[in-house]
Design a protein around this motif. Structure first.
Motif, PDB file in Angstrom:
ATOM      1  N   SER A  57       0.833  -1.204   0.000  1.00  0.00           N
ATOM      2  CA  SER A  57       0.000   0.000   0.000  1.00  0.00           C
ATOM      3  C   SER A  57       0.869   1.256   0.000  1.00  0.00           C
ATOM      4  O   SER A  57       2.068   1.209   0.297  1.00  0.00           O
ATOM      5  CB  SER A  57      -0.919   0.015   1.229  1.00  0.00           C
ATOM      6  OG  SER A  57      -0.194   0.398   2.381  1.00  0.00           O
ATOM      7  N   GLU A  59       0.791   3.374   2.167  1.00  0.00           N
ATOM      8  CA  GLU A  59       1.170   3.592   3.560  1.00  0.00           C
ATOM      9  C   GLU A  59       2.315   2.692   4.008  1.00  0.00           C
ATOM     10  O   GLU A  59       2.941   2.942   5.037  1.00  0.00           O
ATOM     11  CB  GLU A  59      -0.041   3.371   4.477  1.00  0.00           C
ATOM     12  CG  GLU A  59      -1.109   4.452   4.391  1.00  0.00           C
ATOM     13  CD  GLU A  59      -1.974   4.328   3.134  1.00  0.00           C
ATOM     14  OE1 GLU A  59      -2.143   3.203   2.636  1.00  0.00           O
ATOM     15  OE2 GLU A  59      -2.439   5.368   2.639  1.00  0.00           O
ATOM     16  N   GLY A 132      -3.131   2.953  -3.243  1.00  0.00           N
ATOM     17  CA  GLY A 132      -4.007   3.517  -2.227  1.00  0.00           C
ATOM     18  C   GLY A 132      -5.275   3.979  -2.920  1.00  0.00           C
ATOM     19  O   GLY A 132      -5.215   4.658  -3.948  1.00  0.00           O
ATOM     20  N   SER A 133      -6.425   3.632  -2.400  1.00  0.00           N
ATOM     21  CA  SER A 133      -7.674   3.898  -3.107  1.00  0.00           C
ATOM     22  C   SER A 133      -7.989   5.398  -3.192  1.00  0.00           C
ATOM     23  O   SER A 133      -8.457   5.881  -4.229  1.00  0.00           O
ATOM     24  CB  SER A 133      -8.829   3.171  -2.427  1.00  0.00           C
ATOM     25  OG  SER A 133     -10.016   3.301  -3.180  1.00  0.00           O
ATOM     26  N   ARG A 134      -7.733   6.142  -2.131  1.00  0.00           N
ATOM     27  CA  ARG A 134      -7.988   7.585  -2.202  1.00  0.00           C
ATOM     28  C   ARG A 134      -7.095   8.219  -3.263  1.00  0.00           C
ATOM     29  O   ARG A 134      -7.538   9.093  -4.018  1.00  0.00           O
ATOM     30  CB  ARG A 134      -7.750   8.225  -0.841  1.00  0.00           C
ATOM     31  CG  ARG A 134      -8.821   7.881   0.187  1.00  0.00           C
ATOM     32  CD  ARG A 134      -8.546   8.562   1.506  1.00  0.00           C
ATOM     33  NE  ARG A 134      -9.627   8.353   2.464  1.00  0.00           N
ATOM     34  CZ  ARG A 134      -9.637   8.844   3.703  1.00  0.00           C
ATOM     35  NH1 ARG A 134      -8.618   9.589   4.124  1.00  0.00           N
ATOM     36  NH2 ARG A 134     -10.647   8.613   4.520  1.00  0.00           N
ATOM     37  N   SER A 185      -8.726  -0.555   4.948  1.00  0.00           N
ATOM     38  CA  SER A 185      -7.360  -0.041   4.828  1.00  0.00           C
ATOM     39  C   SER A 185      -7.088   0.602   3.463  1.00  0.00           C
ATOM     40  O   SER A 185      -6.085   0.304   2.813  1.00  0.00           O
ATOM     41  CB  SER A 185      -6.344  -1.153   5.113  1.00  0.00           C
ATOM     42  OG  SER A 185      -6.463  -1.626   6.434  1.00  0.00           O
ATOM     43  N   ASN A 186      -8.004   1.443   3.024  1.00  0.00           N
ATOM     44  CA  ASN A 186      -7.803   2.238   1.812  1.00  0.00           C
ATOM     45  C   ASN A 186      -7.635   1.357   0.561  1.00  0.00           C
ATOM     46  O   ASN A 186      -6.826   1.654  -0.309  1.00  0.00           O
ATOM     47  CB  ASN A 186      -6.580   3.153   1.991  1.00  0.00           C
ATOM     48  CG  ASN A 186      -6.528   4.292   0.992  1.00  0.00           C
ATOM     49  OD1 ASN A 186      -7.527   4.673   0.388  1.00  0.00           O
ATOM     50  ND2 ASN A 186      -5.340   4.830   0.781  1.00  0.00           N
ATOM     51  N   LEU A 189     -11.938   1.379  -2.536  1.00  0.00           N
ATOM     52  CA  LEU A 189     -13.109   1.971  -1.899  1.00  0.00           C
ATOM     53  C   LEU A 189     -14.259   2.202  -2.869  1.00  0.00           C
ATOM     54  O   LEU A 189     -15.430   2.023  -2.516  1.00  0.00           O
ATOM     55  CB  LEU A 189     -12.718   3.300  -1.234  1.00  0.00           C
ATOM     56  CG  LEU A 189     -11.630   3.204  -0.156  1.00  0.00           C
ATOM     57  CD1 LEU A 189     -11.322   4.592   0.386  1.00  0.00           C
ATOM     58  CD2 LEU A 189     -12.040   2.252   0.960  1.00  0.00           C
TER      59      LEU A 189
END
Length: 231
Positions: A57, A59, A132-134, A185-186, A189
């Motif tokens: 990810s 993150e 990361g989805s965002r 966890s992103n 989404l």
């Protein structure tokens, strides 16, 4: 048994699996990579069309430097060991995410696997890497805005059309998370708007073919209404 077309898995629990055995976290990631091979082959045999695995990810860069370094090397270890078998089973490798942020050698390894398997017609094994989805949604909006600016399209976007701007353009039928955590966890989404969710206590290194089959059996027990009423 109805087989979900698109399955996504949050591969959680590698570190805890290793700690429980008195091993370094990297040992859990190594065993987790072997599980990717096992579940990829199982998904292909079962008839799943696309399997999206949350491999790294956006993150994960916050993790200790030695662990991040190992995770960057892991694609090379994985494809050196298993690419021949993936090819023999007609599995196509793709990725979702910002690959260019990885070391050049890691990029080359993944791109080589993608190019080598691009004509395969079996399972699409998609690795969500530096994903990361965002971030995915923001990038999609930027691409759309650029198309309008360049007069490639009008400002009349539909939901289906917007999805084509994303790394993963498909809806997810079944989302699985291993190791007992109950959050997204992103991950995907937008795409999980009408997914079925299964959270299993089994850590990813221990997740096997039977675990996958059990999840699909549970999926078959769900009544997927998509906002409507049961027939």
């Amino acid at each position: 048994m109805q087989i979900p077309s698109t399955v996504a898995i949050i591969m959680d629990g590698n570190g805890r699996w290793a700690k429980k055995r008195g091993l370094p976290r990297t040992a859990g990631h190594k065993k987790g990579a072997d599980t990717i091979r096992d579940i990829g082959l199982a998904a292909n045999d079962i008839g799943i069309k696309k399997l999206i695995l949350y491999a790294f990810s956006t993150e994960n860069w916050k993790r200790p430097e030695d662990e991040v370094g190992y995770l960057c090397k892991l694609p090379g270890i994985f494809f050196d060991r298993y690419m021949k078998e993936l090819m023999e089973n007609n599995i196509r490798v793709t990725f979702a995410g910002e690959l260019e942020k990885f070391p050049e050698e890691t990029q080359k390894v993944i791109q080589k696997a993608v190019n080598l398997s691009q004509n395969n017609t079996g399972l699409n094994l998609c690795l969500a890497i530096n994903y990361g989805s965002r971030r995915e949604i923001v990038l999609g909006i930027q691409k759309y805005a650029q198309d309008i600016k360049e007069q490639k399209r009008n400002n009349d976007l539909t939901e289906d059309e917007f999805q084509q701007y994303l790394f993963v353009p498909e809806d997810i039928d079944l989302m699985i998370r291993t190791s007992g955590e109950v959050r997204l966890s992103n991950f995907l989404l937008w795409q999980v708007a009408y997914s079925e969710f299964i959270f299993t206590p089994v850590p990813w290194p221990d997740f096997d073919r039977q675990c996958l089959i059990d999840c699909i059996k549970e999926y078959n027990e769900r009544d997927r209404r998509f906002g409507g009423l049961s027939s």
